[in-house]
Design a protein around this motif. Structure first.
Motif, PDB file in Angstrom:
ATOM      1  N   PHE A  41       3.517  12.241   7.109  1.00 58.69           N
ATOM      2  CA  PHE A  41       3.513  11.116   8.134  1.00 58.69           C
ATOM      3  C   PHE A  41       5.065  11.245   9.003  1.00 58.69           C
ATOM      4  O   PHE A  41       6.217  11.771   8.573  1.00 58.69           O
ATOM      5  N   ARG A  42       4.935  11.211  10.279  1.00 64.66           N
ATOM      6  CA  ARG A  42       5.853  11.040  10.777  1.00 64.66           C
ATOM      7  C   ARG A  42       5.859   9.798  11.743  1.00 64.66           C
ATOM      8  O   ARG A  42       4.907   9.774  13.331  1.00 64.66           O
ATOM      9  N   THR A  43       6.704   8.932  11.950  1.00 62.52           N
ATOM     10  CA  THR A  43       6.537   7.622  12.647  1.00 62.52           C
ATOM     11  C   THR A  43       7.454   7.253  13.979  1.00 62.52           C
ATOM     12  O   THR A  43       8.539   7.338  12.969  1.00 62.52           O
ATOM     13  N   TRP A  44       7.145   5.792  14.318  1.00 61.40           N
ATOM     14  CA  TRP A  44       8.710   5.353  14.888  1.00 61.40           C
ATOM     15  C   TRP A  44       8.290   4.165  14.808  1.00 61.40           C
ATOM     16  O   TRP A  44       9.452   2.902  14.732  1.00 61.40           O
ATOM     17  N   ASN A  45       6.846   3.864  14.521  1.00 60.52           N
ATOM     18  CA  ASN A  45       6.900   1.858  14.286  1.00 60.52           C
ATOM     19  C   ASN A  45       7.085   1.878  13.089  1.00 60.52           C
ATOM     20  O   ASN A  45       6.962   2.831  12.234  1.00 60.52           O
ATOM     21  N   PRO A  46       8.318   1.033  12.886  1.00 61.84           N
ATOM     22  CA  PRO A  46       8.197   0.427  11.230  1.00 61.84           C
ATOM     23  C   PRO A  46       7.025  -0.218  10.437  1.00 61.84           C
ATOM     24  O   PRO A  46       7.296  -0.071   9.523  1.00 61.84           O
ATOM     25  N   SER A  47       5.858  -0.373  11.101  1.00 57.66           N
ATOM     26  CA  SER A  47       4.996  -1.030   9.813  1.00 57.66           C
ATOM     27  C   SER A  47       3.903  -0.363  10.570  1.00 57.66           C
ATOM     28  O   SER A  47       3.794  -0.244  11.694  1.00 57.66           O
ATOM     29  N   GLY A  48       2.771  -0.523   9.405  1.00 55.37           N
ATOM     30  CA  GLY A  48       1.612   0.447  10.062  1.00 55.37           C
ATOM     31  C   GLY A  48       0.742   0.795   8.448  1.00 55.37           C
ATOM     32  O   GLY A  48       0.910   1.107   6.891  1.00 55.37           O
ATOM     33  N   LEU A  49      -0.566   0.749   8.496  1.00 53.24           N
ATOM     34  CA  LEU A  49      -1.499   1.127   7.326  1.00 53.24           C
ATOM     35  C   LEU A  49      -1.484   2.777   7.759  1.00 53.24           C
ATOM     36  O   LEU A  49      -1.549   3.757   8.642  1.00 53.24           O
ATOM     37  N   LEU A  50      -0.822   3.327   6.090  1.00 49.59           N
ATOM     38  CA  LEU A  50      -0.879   4.542   5.733  1.00 49.59           C
ATOM     39  C   LEU A  50      -2.565   5.342   5.424  1.00 49.59           C
ATOM     40  O   LEU A  50      -3.165   5.256   6.176  1.00 49.59           O
ATOM     41  N   PHE A  51      -3.043   3.968   4.585  1.00 48.57           N
ATOM     42  CA  PHE A  51      -4.448   4.474   3.399  1.00 48.57           C
ATOM     43  C   PHE A  51      -5.375   2.885   2.740  1.00 48.57           C
ATOM     44  O   PHE A  51      -4.157   2.391   2.852  1.00 48.57           O
ATOM     45  N   PHE A  52      -5.946   2.753   2.799  1.00 44.48           N
ATOM     46  CA  PHE A  52      -7.371   2.336   1.875  1.00 44.48           C
ATOM     47  C   PHE A  52      -8.559   3.037   1.910  1.00 44.48           C
ATOM     48  O   PHE A  52      -8.782   3.287   2.289  1.00 44.48           O
ATOM     49  N   THR A  53      -8.606   2.422   0.536  1.00 48.76           N
ATOM     50  CA  THR A  53      -9.684   3.058  -0.973  1.00 48.76           C
ATOM     51  C   THR A  53      -9.708   1.578  -2.088  1.00 48.76           C
ATOM     52  O   THR A  53      -9.035   1.039  -1.874  1.00 48.76           O
ATOM     53  N   PRO A  54     -11.188   2.083  -1.456  1.00 52.11           N
ATOM     54  CA  PRO A  54     -11.483   0.180  -2.010  1.00 52.11           C
ATOM     55  C   PRO A  54     -11.428   0.864  -3.850  1.00 52.11           C
ATOM     56  O   PRO A  54     -12.080   2.141  -4.348  1.00 52.11           O
ATOM     57  N   LEU A  55     -11.758  -0.647  -4.790  1.00 54.48           N
ATOM     58  CA  LEU A  55     -11.715   0.204  -5.990  1.00 54.48           C
ATOM     59  C   LEU A  55     -13.429  -0.974  -6.420  1.00 54.48           C
ATOM     60  O   LEU A  55     -13.512  -2.038  -5.797  1.00 54.48           O
ATOM     61  N   MET A  56     -13.524  -0.697  -7.779  1.00 61.05           N
ATOM     62  CA  MET A  56     -14.575  -1.003  -8.276  1.00 61.05           C
ATOM     63  C   MET A  56     -14.380  -2.426  -9.149  1.00 61.05           C
ATOM     64  O   MET A  56     -13.494  -2.366 -10.634  1.00 61.05           O
ATOM     65  N   PRO A  57     -13.958  -3.430  -9.263  1.00 57.82           N
ATOM     66  CA  PRO A  57     -13.877  -4.500  -7.584  1.00 57.82           C
ATOM     67  C   PRO A  57     -12.066  -4.125  -6.953  1.00 57.82           C
ATOM     68  O   PRO A  57     -11.598  -4.382  -8.028  1.00 57.82           O
ATOM     69  N   GLY A  58     -11.807  -4.537  -5.654  1.00 62.03           N
ATOM     70  CA  GLY A  58     -10.461  -4.400  -5.138  1.00 62.03           C
ATOM     71  C   GLY A  58     -10.212  -3.266  -4.659  1.00 62.03           C
ATOM     72  O   GLY A  58     -11.107  -2.996  -3.436  1.00 62.03           O
ATOM     73  N   GLY A  59      -9.209  -2.730  -4.704  1.00 61.29           N
ATOM     74  CA  GLY A  59      -8.999  -1.763  -3.674  1.00 61.29           C
ATOM     75  C   GLY A  59      -7.115  -1.548  -3.850  1.00 61.29           C
ATOM     76  O   GLY A  59      -6.564  -2.528  -4.379  1.00 61.29           O
ATOM     77  N   VAL A  60      -6.828  -0.482  -2.257  1.00 65.87           N
ATOM     78  CA  VAL A  60      -5.668   0.157  -2.580  1.00 65.87           C
ATOM     79  C   VAL A  60      -4.969   0.210  -1.832  1.00 65.87           C
ATOM     80  O   VAL A  60      -6.299   0.609  -0.810  1.00 65.87           O
ATOM     81  N   GLU A  61      -3.639  -0.348  -1.105  1.00 63.82           N
ATOM     82  CA  GLU A  61      -3.644  -0.084   0.142  1.00 63.82           C
ATOM     83  C   GLU A  61      -1.773   0.329   0.446  1.00 63.82           C
ATOM     84  O   GLU A  61      -1.347  -0.622  -0.133  1.00 63.82           O
ATOM     85  N   VAL A  62      -1.908   1.224   1.051  1.00 65.52           N
ATOM     86  CA  VAL A  62      -0.458   1.947   1.462  1.00 65.52           C
ATOM     87  C   VAL A  62      -0.128   2.282   2.729  1.00 65.52           C
ATOM     88  O   VAL A  62      -0.957   2.289   3.377  1.00 65.52           O
ATOM     89  N   SER A  99       6.621  -0.371  -4.448  1.00 65.86           N
ATOM     90  CA  SER A  99       7.980   0.422  -2.627  1.00 65.86           C
ATOM     91  C   SER A  99       8.834   2.012  -3.270  1.00 65.86           C
ATOM     92  O   SER A  99       9.195   1.554  -4.541  1.00 65.86           O
ATOM     93  N   SER A 100       9.180   2.409  -2.034  1.00 73.88           N
ATOM     94  CA  SER A 100       9.860   3.257  -2.630  1.00 73.88           C
ATOM     95  C   SER A 100      10.591   3.441  -0.898  1.00 73.88           C
ATOM     96  O   SER A 100       9.530   3.903   0.390  1.00 73.88           O
ATOM     97  N   GLY A 101      11.231   4.199  -1.038  1.00 76.54           N
ATOM     98  CA  GLY A 101      12.158   4.975   0.382  1.00 76.54           C
ATOM     99  C   GLY A 101      12.972   3.599   1.180  1.00 76.54           C
ATOM    100  O   GLY A 101      12.343   2.272   1.130  1.00 76.54           O
ATOM    101  N   SER A 102      12.991   4.596   2.377  1.00 80.47           N
ATOM    102  CA  SER A 102      13.968   3.428   3.007  1.00 80.47           C
ATOM    103  C   SER A 102      13.977   4.270   4.587  1.00 80.47           C
ATOM    104  O   SER A 102      14.240   5.314   4.251  1.00 80.47           O
ATOM    105  N   GLY A 103      14.285   3.827   6.056  1.00 81.69           N
ATOM    106  CA  GLY A 103      14.475   4.069   6.899  1.00 81.69           C
ATOM    107  C   GLY A 103      13.578   5.217   7.105  1.00 81.69           C
ATOM    108  O   GLY A 103      13.229   6.111   7.641  1.00 81.69           O
ATOM    109  N   LEU A 104      12.290   5.467   6.808  1.00 83.54           N
ATOM    110  CA  LEU A 104      10.642   6.565   6.466  1.00 83.54           C
ATOM    111  C   LEU A 104      10.698   6.033   8.280  1.00 83.54           C
ATOM    112  O   LEU A 104       9.380   7.901   8.773  1.00 83.54           O
ATOM    113  N   ASN A 105      10.647   5.426   8.916  1.00 88.08           N
ATOM    114  CA  ASN A 105      10.668   5.110  10.766  1.00 88.08           C
ATOM    115  C   ASN A 105      11.702   6.341  11.396  1.00 88.08           C
ATOM    116  O   ASN A 105      11.503   5.616  12.555  1.00 88.08           O
ATOM    117  N   ASP A 106      12.172   7.172  11.436  1.00 81.96           N
ATOM    118  CA  ASP A 106      12.590   7.991  11.870  1.00 81.96           C
ATOM    119  C   ASP A 106      12.190   9.268  12.860  1.00 81.96           C
ATOM    120  O   ASP A 106      13.104   9.704  13.531  1.00 81.96           O
TER     121      ASP A 106
END
Length: 1247
Positions: A399-420, A444-451
């Motif tokens: 990915f690449r973006t200028w926005n500091p925040s936002g949803l990359l992907f989501f997948t459900p679990l049985m039960p629950g889910g994973v949100e990146v 979490s990992s990385g920093s300044g990835l909205n460059d």
């Protein structure tokens, strides 16, 4: 196990346009690129997102056609619809046209345009730094055509309707205009390099024109490189998806200036779209153009030719490159239309005329990328099917973006889910389970990835372990334990709220003067901290243009930042401003120590080069000298058997290098073209046969010194010394600071005498930003200051009424007007300052640095201001012009020469009078404002002060000495001002036995009582006034102000006294004013003189003035008529500028005391309260005073008790006690040794 691999992001969108830079040999004449391209295409060339019905198909969307249902209409009229045209080959598009659906209520009012070579990787059409919105149709029949400001090359074109008619739905018929496009394309695999060899082994190139187009998915790689054995080189390469041009034409002969020059442009250039590059160089001037954005600059160094050896390569480094040039990646991608100085390189490659032996497989086509990015806006998302009830979740994406925040992907679990998600530039994973007790795991990992750069994410959850890896760095993988067994829940959702269309709004960088651009979505902001500029785009300078301007803001001598060109490219810099009474000096220092020893070279023919560095760049120094009225720089050459200028062959041994690296062969005290020193001009050299003292070649120290005063040659940057290699030769060099006086720009003014009078100047560039500033004064209530026109763009500044100033403009979106209203009338014939600025973010109008009005620019629409008419100052276009004066008119940081243009223009006069009406209040202490042609000055001659604003008090230190001033004054009334300290004594007497005397009664209680003794005649005893019954000999400054009108005497603090009726009312011919000891007795209070004349005044005396007589000024200032005489040593002091209340200090630290050399004044303003009183010192002083008073009372009581206890009473009254002011004074009069005892034991405190 479910594994998903996906690339997504949006590519940077930067417009490019094909330029015909070279005339290719053709048999036919060139034709206009305006052919009809869409209408001849078959039905299948048109596709769409949807159709309303079969007869509303995309193939019917041809301009002016009525087949089918008369055009294309989609099933829904929302923003997700599109109409696409496949031109079957790459074409150059120059214009577009749209039309509504035939004979219907369906049309498209606004739309956008996308284009592509592949049909999968799209690029939006941009104009004025925006994704451009085209205006469409307002009925179904009339065609609306748009000529593209930036033609483009593409095979696929897609129309995106934004809104439609209110009565119907989206309806569209389209046409594209342009012509065929063909260019040789070469694919680079990272191994192959094109080597273009020159006809000559070595080339000295004065002019270059290089152009090419490239597209790639790699962010790093060398596009072209050439170098020479002398160190010259030119390199064009991609670094982190930015284009970097590096040129070195060579360094100067002394190595003090390096020739390396580096300029970067663009970003997100690894977007797999074509980008065009043009490099134009003539000598040191370079134009560097990327996708229509041009940067112009001059290379460093002093050479003009690019010296290359043998070859220039495209796509990477040559095999013969220097080792220092290695380590960089070759280019991977495609290039086309490569031209080098008139040669078509791509055509030569196809014809096998250049070396391509390094290619394993040379191909003349550009392969389509196997992956392509996906764009996400704030609402779109991508759903991909997955498997359920699996024990592993593994996702890889970029990915690449200028926005500091936002949803990359989501997948459900049985039960629950994973949100990146991306959270403040970090990738964060939330794993949660909702069965039974809620459980959540965060990593979490990385920093300044909205460059804006590509970043890879790999998330793996296997059984009870979760791992997160960023950018393939396995060493920094974050791991976490999961308290449950992973079971997948099915589909994967990407995007959702991740990012808008990604394009770089910070390229080109609209933040000026080094401001840092940051992007959020499609908006940007500028960080101006540390630049010296402010505003939405860091356009406005925070500093004044010169020392002259600081002076007229009331500033005193100090070090200041100045910015001579305001919003221009020159950075602010620091100078020392010396504010004199009638002049302002700007001082620029260098790093050469005084009397620097000159060492000899290794060989007799070698010369020694001493290079001077200033605290600013050469351009900044030139700005100071160019605007100054006069400049000077002191040089001195001390020699011992070392000649300066004269030699046997006529060429000088020593010369200096000045502005523009020009050599000069004259020395200080002489002038250009005269190879002499000051003694040669004045004909007083040591040896009359020579024109310099040092040229006599004597074995003794001599010196040639003087001022260099031709300002166009200054400053001195180097001195080359040639005669120090002989045995016994020595030399020492001194080059003083550059000193410049005045500012020609600050007072450049014109007077407009009639409503029809005006001045005109050439138009100026104002596309993305423009600013205008000036001073005005008038008695009229309205009038146009200035105006410049375009079509329909314009700028106008106007005085709308007596209190309102208006700034109006139009950049193509309609007229905009800003107004500021003053709380006081502006037609008061005083100077007022107007500042107007317009940039792509906002428009701002400021008045007198107090009133401000701002207006934000619209988010979409035109941003470039296009002007073509002359700039009119005053009346224009039949409007009522300005009546009054305009001064220091600056446009984009350039000061316009109003005076020069006014000299040749009827109805306008150069200059403007009446500066004292605006600046006269700066003259303090009754100083008189004097009008000058180019400003004003303060006349301090009738005050006790000097300095540029008559606020520098003149002070002296007296140690039992006297200053006597003789004058003839007849005073019925008088005023006395003085700043008195310690045992002060002032005496004023006339020819008759009349006098005014100030005495500090130091030996009476209370100690230090200040008295005034008047005798104007008619009184047997002088009239005595005790000004304050407290100790005034306490080491602190005190101010005394006494006025008398006839017999009424006032002093400050205000108390009035009336002399006896028998007293006279006039000083008859004031003869002498004594400060300190009085050397005249006679009938002028002889007893008091005898008692208090020894010791005389010891301490500081400042700001003394009797009516219009200033005795200290007369004694200390040259050029002032004076009849002052001095007995003893008179030492000037700075105590006249000290605060009125400070803690006392020891004489060893006292800066006023001559014996305390190097002492500093330890006064901290922050520790003093607003009323000037140090509260802690006052409390401590009060406590000490109480303690001392208690001790004294106790001692008195004990003494009285002892005498009483002995039963005896003695009276030993001193002689003269009947006329003494107190018992202590009587003791002093009758005991000659008492004075010596005091002198031996006394301790003085000075501050």
């Amino acid at each position: 196990t479910q594994t998903l691999s996906l690339n997504f992001a949006s590519s940077g969108q930067i417009n490019w346009v094909t330029r015909s830079l070279f005339k290719l040999c053709r048999l036919t004449a060139p034709t206009r690129c305006d052919e009809v391209l869409a209408s001849p295409l078959p039905y299948s060339a048109f596709t769409s997102s949807s159709v309303l019905a079969a007869d509303f198909g995309a193939g019917y969307a041809k301009l002016n056609r009525r087949v089918g249902n008369g055009g294309w209409s989609p099933s829904d009229s929302d923003r997700y619809q599109w109409l696409q045209v496949d031109l079957r080959a790459r074409k150059q598009i120059t214009a577009i046209a749209t039309q509504g659906r035939y004979s219907s209520s369906d049309w498209t009012k606004h739309y956008r345009l996308l284009y592509s070579d592949t049909g999968s990787n799209w690029k939006p059409y941009r104009q004025d730094s925006n994704i451009w919105t085209f205006s469409g149709n307002w009925n179904s029949e009339r065609a609306v055509r748009h000529e593209l400001q930036h033609p483009f090359v593409a095979r696929f074109v897609r129309f995106i309707p934004l809104d439609c008619s209110e009565e119907g739905r989206i309806g569209l018929r389209v046409e594209l205009y342009g012509c065929a496009y063909w260019a040789d394309v070469i694919s680079f695999d990272g191994q192959g390099v094109i080597s273009y060899r020159f006809r000559q082994k070595k080339m000295k190139i004065l002019k270059d024109v290089i152009s090419l187009k490239f597209k790639t998915t790699k962010g790093d790689g060398i596009l072209l490189h050439g170098e020479g054995q002398q160190g010259d080189y030119i390199t064009l390469e991609l670094q982190q998806a930015k284009l970097l041009l590096q040129i070195n034409l060579g360094s100067n002969q002394y190595g003090s200036i390096q020739g390396h020059t580096s300029v970067s442009s663009g970003s997100l250039l690894d977007d797999d779209h074509w980008h065009s590059v043009l490099i134009e160089r003539y000598r040191r001037s370079v134009n560097f153009t990327l996708d229509q954005h041009t940067q112009s600059f001059r290379t460093n160094g002093e050479f003009d030719n690019l010296d290359l050896d043998n070859e220039i390569t495209f796509g990477g480094m040559p095999v013969s490159a220097k080792p220092s040039s290695g380590g960089r990646e070759n280019y991977i991608g495609c290039m086309e239309a490569i031209h080098y100085n008139g040669d078509n390189i791509t055509n030569l490659v196809r014809r096998r005329k250049v070396d391509t032996s390094s290619f394993h497989n040379l191909t003349f086509s550009c392969a389509e990328s196997r992956t392509f990015p996906a764009f996400f806006n704030s609402t779109s998302s991508l759903q991909l099917l997955g498997r359920t009830d699996e024990d592993t979740v593994s996702v890889r994406l970029q990915f690449r973006t200028w926005n500091p925040s936002g949803l990359l992907f989501f997948t459900p679990l049985m039960p629950g889910g994973v949100e990146v998600s991306l959270v403040e530039g970090k990738v964060t994973v939330h794993i949660y389970v909702t069965l039974g007790k809620n459980t959540r795991v965060d990593i979490s990992s990385g920093s300044g990835l909205n460059d804006g750069q590509w970043h890879s994410v790999h998330f793996l959850a296997l059984e009870s372990i979760a791992m997160l890896t960023i950018n393939g760095d396995e060493m920094s993988t974050v791991r976490a334990a999961i308290p449950i067994q992973i079971r997948t829940g099915g589909d994967y959702f990407f995007g959702g709220n991740c990012t808008n269309h990604l394009y770089e709004v910070c390229v080109p960088n609209h933040c000026e003067h080094g401001g840092k651009c940051s992007q959020t979505g499609d908006m940007f902001k500028c960080a101006c901290e540390g630049t010296g500029y402010s505003g939405a785009t860091c356009h406005n300078s925070m500093y004044e243009q010169s020392c002259e301007e600081y002076k007229h803001l009331g500033r005193s001598s100090n070090t200041y930042w100045i910015d001579p060109d305001s919003s221009g490219p020159l950075e602010p810099f620091r100078v020392t401003c010396n504010m004199m009474e009638d002049k302002v000096w700007t001082t620029v220092v260098n790093d050469l120590p005084a009397q620097s020893s000159v060492s000899s070279g290794s060989r007799p023919e070698d010369k020694t080069v001493l290079t001077l560095s200033y605290s600013m760049s050469a351009e900044q120094v030139n700005a100071v000298t160019s605007s100054a009225e006069f400049c000077e720089q002191h040089v001195a050459y001390m020699c011992y058997k070392s000649r300066l200028l004269n030699s046997t062959d006529g060429s000088p041994f020593t010369w200096w290098v000045g502005r523009g690296n020009e050599k000069h062969f004259y020395w200080g005290g002489s002038g250009p073209g005269v190879q002499k020193c000051a003694c040669g001009i004045e004909r007083n050299c040591t040896d009359p046969r020579y024109y310099c003292n040092c040229d006599a070649d004597l074995s003794q120290w001599k010196e040639d010194a003087g001022m260099l005063m031709y300002k166009d040659h200054l400053p001195v940057s180097q001195v080359v010394v040639g005669d120090v290699h002989r045995s016994g030769s020595e030399a020492r060099l001194t080059v003083g600071p550059l000193r410049c006086q005045g500012d020609r720009h600050f007072w450049n003014a014109a007077s407009f005498n009639t409503p029809a009078s005006y001045l005109h100047f050439p138009t100026f560039q104002a596309e993305t930003s423009a600013d205008v500033s000036f001073y005005f004064k008038t008695s009229a209530s309205h009038g146009v200051f200035l105006e410049i026109l375009g079509n329909p763009d314009f700028i106008r500044l106007e005085l709308k009424s007596a209190t309102v100033v208006s700034f109006s403009f139009d950049v193509g979106n309609g007229p905009v007007e800003l107004t500021v209203r003053s709380s006081t009338p502006l037609n008061d014939d005083q100077w007022h300052r107007v500042e107007a600025e317009r940039n792509i973010k906002e428009a701002v109008l400021r008045l007198d640095k107090v009133h401000r009005e701002a207006r934000s620019a619209p988010p979409q629409g035109h941003t470039r201001l296009q002007l073509f008419s002359q700039l009119f100052v005053g009346a224009s276009g039949g409007q009522r012009g300005f009546l009054g004066c305009i001064r220091v008119l600056k446009v984009n940081g350039v000061t316009l020469d109003l005076e020069g243009r006014a000299k040749v223009t009827p109805g306008v006069k150069p200059g403007c009078s009446g500066h004292c009406s605006s600046y006269g209040m700066l003259c303090q202490n009754e100083g008189k404002c004097i009008e000058k042609y180019n400003g004003y000055s303060c006349d301090c001659s009738l005050t006790a002060f000097d300095g540029p604003f008559c606020n520098d008090g003149i002070a002296i230190i007296l140690h039992n000495y006297t200053l006597a001033y003789t004058n003839d004054v007849k005073a019925k009334r008088h005023g006395l001002q003085a700043n008195l300290d310690h045992s002060n004594l002032g005496h004023f007497n006339d020819i008759n036995p009349a006098y005014l005397r100030l005495t500090l009664m130091k030996y009476c209680f209370p100690l230090g009582t200040l008295q005034i003794r008047y005798n104007l005649g008619g009184l047997r005893e002088p009239f005595t006034i005790s000004l304050n019954h407290r100790n005034m000999a306490n080491g602190q400054p005190h101010n005394v102000n006494i006025t008398r009108q006839d017999r009424l005497v006032d002093h400050y603090p205000t108390v009035s006294y009336t002399l006896p009726e028998t007293s006279d009312t006039e000083f008859n011919l004031v003869k002498t004013i004594f400060l300190g000891k009085v050397f005249e007795t006679g009938q002028i209070d002889p007893v008091l003189i005898e008692r208090y004349n020894t010791p005389g005044f010891v301490g500081c005396l400042s700001r003394v003035q009797f009516n219009r007589i200033a005795p200290l000024k007369a004694a200390l200032r040259t050029g002032v008529p004076s009849t002052a005489s001095i007995q003893g040593v008179l030492v000037e002091s700075n105590c006249g500028a000290s605060p009125l209340t400070v803690p006392p200090m020891s004489a060893v630290f006292d800066p006023w005391d001559p014996d305390s050399a190097g002492a500093q004044f330890p006064f901290n303003e922050e520790r003093v309260s607003r009323d000037g009183v140090n509260r802690h010192s006052a409390i401590f002083g009060g406590i000490i005073a109480v303690v001392i008073f208690t001790i004294l009372c106790t001692l008195v009581f004990l003494v009285r008790h002892m005498f009483h206890h002995k039963g005896s009473y003695h009276t030993n009254e001193a002689k003269g006690a009947e006329s003494a002011d107190c018992a202590d004074a009587a003791i002093i009069v009758n005991d000659p040794a008492f004075t010596e005892t005091i002198d031996e034991s006394k301790k003085e405190w000075f501050i």
